[in-house]
Design an enzyme around this catalytic site. Structure first.
Site, PDB file in Angstrom:
ATOM      1  N   SER B  68       1.080  -1.315  -0.023  1.00  0.00           N
ATOM      2  CA  SER B  68      -0.307   0.472   0.184  1.00  0.00           C
ATOM      3  C   SER B  68       0.971   1.038   0.225  1.00  0.00           C
ATOM      4  O   SER B  68       0.817   2.123   0.683  1.00  0.00           O
ATOM      5  CB  SER B  68      -0.871   0.009   1.007  1.00  0.00           C
ATOM      6  OG  SER B  68      -0.355   0.313   2.625  1.00  0.00           O
ATOM      7  N   CYS B 128      -3.322   1.875 -10.558  1.00  0.00           N
ATOM      8  CA  CYS B 128      -3.389   1.357  -8.696  1.00  0.00           C
ATOM      9  C   CYS B 128      -4.052   1.557  -7.977  1.00  0.00           C
ATOM     10  O   CYS B 128      -4.920   2.740  -8.041  1.00  0.00           O
ATOM     11  CB  CYS B 128      -2.211   3.207  -8.831  1.00  0.00           C
ATOM     12  SG  CYS B 128      -1.464   2.981  -7.235  1.00  0.00           S
ATOM     13  N   LYS B 165      -1.485   0.963 -18.742  1.00  0.00           N
ATOM     14  CA  LYS B 165      -1.277  -0.262 -18.141  1.00  0.00           C
ATOM     15  C   LYS B 165      -2.395  -0.337 -16.914  1.00  0.00           C
ATOM     16  O   LYS B 165      -3.020   0.493 -16.045  1.00  0.00           O
ATOM     17  CB  LYS B 165      -0.888   0.120 -16.837  1.00  0.00           C
ATOM     18  CG  LYS B 165      -0.149  -1.343 -15.607  1.00  0.00           C
ATOM     19  CD  LYS B 165       1.287  -0.885 -15.274  1.00  0.00           C
ATOM     20  CE  LYS B 165       1.448  -2.412 -13.955  1.00  0.00           C
ATOM     21  NZ  LYS B 165       2.808  -2.055 -13.150  1.00  0.00           N
ATOM     22  N   ILE B 191      -0.848  -7.183 -16.316  1.00  0.00           N
ATOM     23  CA  ILE B 191      -1.724  -6.500 -15.517  1.00  0.00           C
ATOM     24  C   ILE B 191      -1.708  -6.052 -14.064  1.00  0.00           C
ATOM     25  O   ILE B 191      -0.576  -6.410 -14.022  1.00  0.00           O
ATOM     26  CB  ILE B 191      -3.296  -7.381 -14.261  1.00  0.00           C
ATOM     27  CG1 ILE B 191      -2.813  -8.521 -13.593  1.00  0.00           C
ATOM     28  CG2 ILE B 191      -3.993  -7.833 -16.164  1.00  0.00           C
ATOM     29  CD1 ILE B 191      -3.501  -8.939 -13.082  1.00  0.00           C
TER      30      ILE B 191
HETATM   31  C1  LIG Z   1       6.161  -2.321  -4.706  1.00  0.00           C
HETATM   32  C2  LIG Z   1       5.067  -2.715  -5.175  1.00  0.00           C
HETATM   33  C3  LIG Z   1       4.689  -1.318  -5.880  1.00  0.00           C
HETATM   34  C4  LIG Z   1       4.667  -0.963  -7.097  1.00  0.00           C
HETATM   35  N1  LIG Z   1       3.931   0.331  -7.474  1.00  0.00           N
HETATM   36  C5  LIG Z   1       3.744   0.482  -8.711  1.00  0.00           C
HETATM   37  C6  LIG Z   1       3.764   1.805  -9.391  1.00  0.00           C
HETATM   38  O1  LIG Z   1       4.194   2.963  -8.592  1.00  0.00           O
HETATM   39  N2  LIG Z   1       3.243   1.799 -10.445  1.00  0.00           N
HETATM   40  C7  LIG Z   1       2.157   0.714 -11.543  1.00  0.00           C
HETATM   41  O2  LIG Z   1       2.502   0.616 -12.311  1.00  0.00           O
HETATM   42  N3  LIG Z   1       2.742  -0.310 -10.564  1.00  0.00           N
HETATM   43  C8  LIG Z   1       3.202  -0.764  -9.500  1.00  0.00           C
HETATM   44  N4  LIG Z   1       3.213  -2.074  -8.663  1.00  0.00           N
HETATM   45  C9  LIG Z   1       2.905  -2.734  -9.682  1.00  0.00           C
HETATM   46  C10 LIG Z   1       3.764  -3.824 -10.496  1.00  0.00           C
HETATM   47  O3  LIG Z   1       4.228  -2.949 -11.319  1.00  0.00           O
HETATM   48  C11 LIG Z   1       3.238  -4.867 -11.076  1.00  0.00           C
HETATM   49  O4  LIG Z   1       2.728  -4.396 -11.828  1.00  0.00           O
HETATM   50  C12 LIG Z   1       2.558  -5.751 -10.238  1.00  0.00           C
HETATM   51  O5  LIG Z   1       3.582  -6.199  -8.872  1.00  0.00           O
HETATM   52  C13 LIG Z   1       2.459  -7.280 -10.593  1.00  0.00           C
HETATM   53  O6  LIG Z   1       3.503  -7.473 -11.102  1.00  0.00           O
HETATM   54  P1  LIG Z   1       4.009  -9.108  -9.945  1.00  0.00           P
HETATM   55  O7  LIG Z   1       3.283  -9.879 -10.084  1.00  0.00           O
HETATM   56  O8  LIG Z   1       5.171  -9.775 -10.585  1.00  0.00           O
HETATM   57  O9  LIG Z   1       4.780  -8.044  -9.215  1.00  0.00           O
HETATM   58  C14 LIG Z   1       3.912  -1.592  -7.809  1.00  0.00           C
HETATM   59  C15 LIG Z   1       4.763  -3.104  -7.037  1.00  0.00           C
HETATM   60  C16 LIG Z   1       4.768  -3.442  -5.763  1.00  0.00           C
HETATM   61  C17 LIG Z   1       4.787  -4.503  -6.110  1.00  0.00           C
END
Ligand SMILES: Cc1cc2nc3c(=O)[nH]c(=O)nc-3n(C[C@H](O)[C@H](O)[C@H](O)COP(=O)(O)O)c2cc1C
Ligand SMILES: Cc1cc2nc3c(=O)[nH]c(=O)nc-3n(C[C@H](O)[C@H](O)[C@H](O)COP(=O)(O)OP(=O)(O)OC[C@H]3O[C@@H](n4cnc5c(N)ncnc54)[C@H](O)[C@@H]3O)c2cc1C
Ligand code: FES
Lengths: 256, 303
Positions: B68, B128, B165, B191
């Site tokens: 968060s 987000c 996105k 996603i």
């Molecule tokens: C700690 C954290 C911060 C994130 N911050 C952003 C962000 O600033 N902008 C965004 O588009 N996605 C953000 N995401 C989402 C990731 O870019 C990604 O789409 C999402 O975590 C799913 O992929 P994963 O399962 O490989 O982590 C964030 C994810 C995490 C875990």
């Protein structure tokens, strides 16, 4: 900082739920107060790495230790590791304690907060002035390495149940010593948040430079995810990251 | 090398970082050479600095993690002055990720960044789960019309390829995806994290300070795969797959479902070498299977 795989050289149970793992680090330098992120692998393992302070370190001999309490699945997995099992470690991470040019040094550890303080006591010992080490816990069995601490300074114990030292919280002996100290000492503390708040208040009252090592849930441990925020008294940013700008902070900078 | 053409942008391989899990790359450059990546997608920026949400901001369980963060970032100027000069040293493509409170703010960010030759593409974060948008209507991407308006505003201001996105937490993802395509998006990223909660029974409190957060990691991969597969058959623009990719095999599954490239997110926290190792693993799979071009695998799921 590095990511590496290394063997468990030793895993010793030091008390109920308290363990100490020794391994060969692949970094030659570390500061007291810095930490490592350990991957807990196996059935039901938590997704993220778990942070642990460096408990003891000898770069020349190639020895690093962590001291931890078993509180959940991650630490349970680590507690079951045997000599020869592999560890996946990232470190050293964060900013450690900064030794002050004071005549007297007070080290204060509550519960598992004692973990990073042995490395610190060892460094402060013999370098400058006197070292007093205040160790506190719920009960005697939770202060596992008091004998080793005794090599590096005077150890003052307190427990909530009176099974070791005085039956009180850490602030009682700490305040007594602050009151009688000939010059303001430097304080270095690690432990539960409530204890640190208390130590910070005492430090302010007796004008002692106070550093505290904080904990916050972490994801990256590297300063990229903004996950381990702690609120600070700062004009530019509301939060600082415990993993990169800490875990050691000047107590007066923290919003308690 | 498994080269990829993403809306005219040539990537040396399909591996990119996911926004918010890689900062601006600086910390990971201590572990490996960023030039081994197809692209670096930077942490989402807003026009002005943002403080982010109340801690704790992270929780986890065996299948994944909850965050968060709340888009804490130092703002667009800091990004231009710090991140872009740093990333210029590496032979990789640089994606800026942007967020705002309305189409006007998104457009302003796109206009500011488009003047920067060191930035190669823009990813519009419409999804987000950790910020409440001005309109109080949930995620921007939950509304096709709002999504289209923002994409159009960014397209009008940007001189670089634009990727939208999206979240899987919508009633019909193909409808949202088509709306973005029609508004001019050059590609889609699928996603983002899924809105989710974790609870501590001992303290009877939510696990994170903001009560809810975004779910990521291995546990969301099946949701992400289906989203990519559904959208792949509904649009013509390229898709970047993201969600629970922990290793090269996971990445290859996304390509099979129609992704032209992949983003590595939470895996970076578990293994700081994840991006490098996944790029190598994809390369190895292509060689072993005598695949010469990504199109030989992309969308080739046997149904
Ligand atoms: C700690 C954290 C911060 C994130 N911050 C952003 C962000 O600033 N902008 C965004 O588009 N996605 C953000 N995401 C989402 C990731 O870019 C990604 O789409 C999402 O975590 C799913 O992929 P994963 O399962 O490989 O982590 C964030 C994810 C995490 C875990
Ligand atoms: C920078 C840093 C350094 C640390 N150094 C040490 C160290 O040297 N030694 C050490 O023992 N621990 C240390 N910790 C705490 C340690 O990281 C956690 O205890 C560990 O992550 C718990 O993981 P788990 O999977 O076993 O438990 P989880 O499943 O994550 O938690 C299980 C239960 O234990 C509770 N819990 C979690 N952490 C703590 C805690 N610190 N104290 C009490 N209850 C807790 C949780 O709220 C939960 O209810 C440090 C933390 C940080 C941020
Ligand atoms: S844990 Fe990611 S910034 Fe500290």
């Amino acid at each position: 900082m590095k990511n590496f795989k290394t063997e468990v050289l030793e895993n010793i149970k030091l008390g109920r739920d308290i363990f100490r793992i020794k391994f060969k680090p692949q970094f030659a330098v570390a500061r007291p107060g810095q930490f490592v992120e350990v991957l807990c692998a196996g059935a039901g393992a938590p997704f993220l790495r778990r942070p642990f302070c460096i408990h003891r370190f000898d770069g020349e001999k190639g020895i690093c230790e962590i001291l931890f309490r078993r509180v959940g699945r991650g630490t349970e997995i680590l507690s079951n590791l045997k000599q020869g099992d592999m560890l996946d470690i990232t470190g050293p991470l964060g900013k450690g304690f900064e030794p002050q040019a004071a005549q007297h040094h007070f080290i204060a550890g509550g519960g598992m907060g004692i973990a990073p303080l042995l490395f610190l006591a060892e460094e402060l010992y013999g370098k400058c002035g006197s070292v007093k080490i205040f160790l506190a816990a719920k009960t005697a069995a939770e202060i596992p390495c008091q004998d080793i601490f005794k090599q590096f300074g005077e150890v003052i114990l307190s427990t909530e149940d009176g099974t070791a030292g005085e039956k009180c919280l850490i602030d009682t002996p700490l305040e007594r010593a602050l009151k009688t100290a000939p010059a303001a000492p430097a304080i270095y503390a690690c432990g539960p948040h409530g204890m640190l708040r208390c130590v910070a208040a005492l430090g302010a009252k007796y004008k002692a430079h106070t550093q505290v090592s904080l904990e916050e849930n972490m994801a990256c441990g590297l300063g990229v995810c903004q996950g381990c925020a702690v609120e600070v008294k700062n004009k530019d940013t509301k939060y600082k990251m415990v993993c990169k700008e800490g875990p050691v902070f000047n107590a007066e900078d923290i919003v308690w | 090398m498994v080269k990829v053409n993403l809306a005219g942008l040539e990537l040396k391989n399909p591996v990119m970082s996911a926004s918010g899990t890689f900062g601006y790359g600086e910390e990971f450059a201590e572990f490996f050479d960023l030039s081994l990546m197809g692209a670096v997608v930077c942490k989402t920026i807003t026009l002005k600095q943002r403080e982010g949400n109340k801690p704790p901001r992270i929780a986890d369980f065996s299948g994944g993690m909850l965050n968060s963060i709340g888009l804490e970032n130092k703002g667009a100027e800091y990004f231009v002055q710090t991140a872009l000069p740093f990333l210029e040293k590496y032979d990789t493509k640089v994606f800026a990720s942007i967020a705002g409170n309305d189409a006007g703010e998104y457009g302003a960010l796109a206009a500011r960044l488009s003047a920067e030759p060191r930035m190669h593409a823009i990813e519009i974060n419409l999804s987000c789960p950790n910020v409440t948008h001005g309109c109080g209507r949930g995620l921007f991407c939950q509304n096709a019309q709002t999504s289209a308006q923002i994409v159009a505003a960014v397209k009008a201001a940007a001189k670089k390829p634009v990727f939208a996105k999206l979240s899987a937490m919508v009633s019909d993802i193909t409808q949202i995806a088509r709306a973005c395509q029609e508004a001019g998006a050059d590609g889609l990223t699928l996603i983002n994290t899924l809105p989710a909660m974790m609870v501590d029974l001992k303290t009877r409190k939510p696990a994170v300070g903001n009560a809810s957060g975004g779910l990521s990691g291995g546990c969301i991969k099946p949701v992400a795969l289906k989203t990519v597969w559904d959208v792949y058959r509904a649009v013509k623009i390229p898709i970047i797959g993201s969600g629970g990719i922990m290793n090269a095999n996971d990445a290859l599954e996304f390509i099979l479902c129609g992704a032209s490239a992949v983003q590595i997110g939470s895996a970076n926290f578990v293994n700081p070498l994840a991006c490098k190792e996944i790029a190598e693993g994809i390369e190895e799979y292509f060689q072993k299977n005598n695949l010469r071009d990504i199109t030989q695998l992309r969308g080739q799921l046997k149904i």
